[in-house]
Design an enzyme around this catalytic site. Sequence first.
Site, PDB file in Angstrom:
ATOM      1  CG  ASP A 154      -2.141   0.864   1.058  1.00  0.00           C
ATOM      2  OD1 ASP A 154      -2.254   1.558   0.022  1.00  0.00           O
ATOM      3  OD2 ASP A 154      -3.002   0.861   1.960  1.00  0.00           O
ATOM      4  NE  ARG A 165      -8.628  -0.362  -3.139  1.00  0.00           N
ATOM      5  CZ  ARG A 165      -8.563   0.160  -1.918  1.00  0.00           C
ATOM      6  NH1 ARG A 165      -8.028  -0.505  -0.918  1.00  0.00           N
ATOM      7  NH2 ARG A 165      -9.036   1.371  -1.701  1.00  0.00           N
ATOM      8  CG  ASP A 182      -9.338   3.081   1.792  1.00  0.00           C
ATOM      9  OD1 ASP A 182      -8.743   2.335   0.990  1.00  0.00           O
ATOM     10  OD2 ASP A 182      -8.794   3.597   2.785  1.00  0.00           O
TER      11      ASP A 182
END
Length: 202
Positions: A52, A99, A103
């Site tokens: 991340d 991703r 979020d």
Amino acid sequence: MLRRHPDWAGQSIGTGRNQEIHALDLTNDDVRSHLVEVFTELARYFDHFTLDHLFAGALSGLPLYRETLAQLRAAVGDAYLVGSRAPILPTVGLVDAMRVGPDIAPHYAPLTDDLSAASQQSATLTTTGRAWQHDRFWVNDPDSLIAHPSVERRADWAETITHHGGLRTTSDKLQSLDGWALEITKTLLASTPPPTPFPSLS
């Protein structure tokens, strides 16, 4: 790490958890050697990694970012590697999944004017906008399915994942799910269909 090696600190990327956060300085050979050593050891025990905040590594320069990520890719071997918050083109070919949005959150709209903030609206916009990357660059990761009753417009988020979710996960507690949520979670996690093709422009 930075307490022991303050010279490894690169640019500040902001604050979090009541402290200033710094990127690692990839121009430092010791930093890159340490990362390779750590991931080589971890790969002995794990076969799935999510990296991340990869944009922080890119602050040292995109060529060095890609070189370092390639070293980590080699260090973990056949392990499944997921990138997150990464520069798109410099990461192509080095991760298995990516991703493709911010979020997810139980609320539909962002709580601020920042569309990159966590929300279903933001996650949906970026997931659909980057749908073309799926099965071309990597497996798209739209973020987790959340379907418990307090999620706003939960059926819409489930529909987004149905059509565009390549990497499917859930972050719900099973005991929080009602009948509909449990059924949609079981259905979506049971299989992943091929990406939905775009209509021909010809």
